[in-house]
Design a protein around this motif. Structure first.
Motif, PDB file in Angstrom:
ATOM      1  N   ARG A 105       0.813  -1.218   0.000  1.00 42.66           N
ATOM      2  CA  ARG A 105       0.000   0.000   0.000  1.00 42.66           C
ATOM      3  C   ARG A 105       0.849   1.271   0.000  1.00 42.66           C
ATOM      4  O   ARG A 105       0.351   2.342   0.277  1.00 42.66           O
ATOM      5  CB  ARG A 105      -0.888   0.040   1.239  1.00 42.66           C
ATOM      6  N   GLU A 106       2.087   1.164  -0.253  1.00 45.46           N
ATOM      7  CA  GLU A 106       2.987   2.296  -0.085  1.00 45.46           C
ATOM      8  C   GLU A 106       2.799   3.370  -1.151  1.00 45.46           C
ATOM      9  O   GLU A 106       2.533   3.078  -2.309  1.00 45.46           O
ATOM     10  CB  GLU A 106       4.430   1.817  -0.087  1.00 45.46           C
ATOM     11  N   THR A 107       2.952   4.611  -0.707  1.00 40.53           N
ATOM     12  CA  THR A 107       2.928   5.765  -1.587  1.00 40.53           C
ATOM     13  C   THR A 107       4.275   6.468  -1.444  1.00 40.53           C
ATOM     14  O   THR A 107       4.658   6.837  -0.330  1.00 40.53           O
ATOM     15  CB  THR A 107       1.801   6.734  -1.183  1.00 40.53           C
ATOM     16  N   LEU A 139       9.087  11.852  -5.890  1.00 45.20           N
ATOM     17  CA  LEU A 139       9.296  11.283  -7.220  1.00 45.20           C
ATOM     18  C   LEU A 139      10.269  12.173  -7.982  1.00 45.20           C
ATOM     19  O   LEU A 139      10.373  13.367  -7.717  1.00 45.20           O
ATOM     20  CB  LEU A 139       7.987  11.238  -8.011  1.00 45.20           C
ATOM     21  N   THR A 140      10.919  11.586  -8.954  1.00 43.37           N
ATOM     22  CA  THR A 140      11.697  12.357  -9.918  1.00 43.37           C
ATOM     23  C   THR A 140      10.959  12.230 -11.244  1.00 43.37           C
ATOM     24  O   THR A 140      10.754  11.116 -11.735  1.00 43.37           O
ATOM     25  CB  THR A 140      13.126  11.811 -10.038  1.00 43.37           C
ATOM     26  N   MET A 200       7.774  17.678   4.017  1.00 45.59           N
ATOM     27  CA  MET A 200       8.045  16.296   3.616  1.00 45.59           C
ATOM     28  C   MET A 200       9.541  16.071   3.382  1.00 45.59           C
ATOM     29  O   MET A 200      10.086  15.045   3.781  1.00 45.59           O
ATOM     30  CB  MET A 200       7.255  15.944   2.360  1.00 45.59           C
ATOM     31  N   ALA A 201      10.201  17.034   2.751  1.00 47.82           N
ATOM     32  CA  ALA A 201      11.633  16.912   2.482  1.00 47.82           C
ATOM     33  C   ALA A 201      12.444  16.904   3.773  1.00 47.82           C
ATOM     34  O   ALA A 201      13.494  16.258   3.843  1.00 47.82           O
ATOM     35  CB  ALA A 201      12.087  18.048   1.569  1.00 47.82           C
ATOM     36  N   ASP A 222      13.594   8.556  -0.922  1.00 49.42           N
ATOM     37  CA  ASP A 222      13.149   7.223  -1.351  1.00 49.42           C
ATOM     38  C   ASP A 222      12.215   6.545  -0.348  1.00 49.42           C
ATOM     39  O   ASP A 222      11.869   5.385  -0.492  1.00 49.42           O
ATOM     40  CB  ASP A 222      14.346   6.334  -1.670  1.00 49.42           C
ATOM     41  N   ASP A 223      11.747   7.293   0.677  1.00 46.17           N
ATOM     42  CA  ASP A 223      10.812   6.752   1.664  1.00 46.17           C
ATOM     43  C   ASP A 223       9.423   6.622   1.050  1.00 46.17           C
ATOM     44  O   ASP A 223       9.105   7.231   0.034  1.00 46.17           O
ATOM     45  CB  ASP A 223      10.713   7.658   2.892  1.00 46.17           C
ATOM     46  N   ALA A 224       8.583   5.842   1.717  1.00 48.98           N
ATOM     47  CA  ALA A 224       7.188   5.675   1.298  1.00 48.98           C
ATOM     48  C   ALA A 224       6.307   5.769   2.523  1.00 48.98           C
ATOM     49  O   ALA A 224       6.738   5.543   3.663  1.00 48.98           O
ATOM     50  CB  ALA A 224       7.014   4.333   0.611  1.00 48.98           C
TER      51      ALA A 224
END
Length: 91
Positions: A49-51, A55-56, A81-82, A88-90
């Motif tokens: 279920r990861e989001t 993204l790049t 968030m940053a 690369d976290d979800a």
């Protein structure tokens, strides 16, 4: 080759006109550009279920955020968030 840009998750909303769709909105840290990705609600079930928090994406796939209030909101959320997550976290 298109330049790629890092964007951060700033909103998750349900689609008004389509059932079972979640719209993920990612934005640049300055809030001036955004990227929208739609996912079926069913893709959030099961073991995976990861989001991605970040993204790049190709720079030419980014939209322009014209509304100053939206831009400020996106800047605040992208910055948060940053600061809280690695790229690369979800969730």
């Amino acid at each position: 080759m298109a330049t790629e840009t890092r964007v951060w998750l700033v909103e998750r909303t349900y689609s008004d006109d389509e059932q079972n769709l979640i719209i993920l909105t990612y934005a640049t840290p300055d809030g001036r550009q955004d990227f929208r990705k739609e996912r079926a609600l069913t893709s959030f079930s099961g073991d995976h279920r990861e989001t991605p928090v970040s993204l790049t994406v190709p720079a030419d796939n980014l939209g322009v955020v014209d509304d100053p209030d939206t831009r400020e909101h996106y800047e605040t959320e992208a910055t948060r968030m940053a600061e809280e997550y690695d790229s690369d976290d979800a969730l």
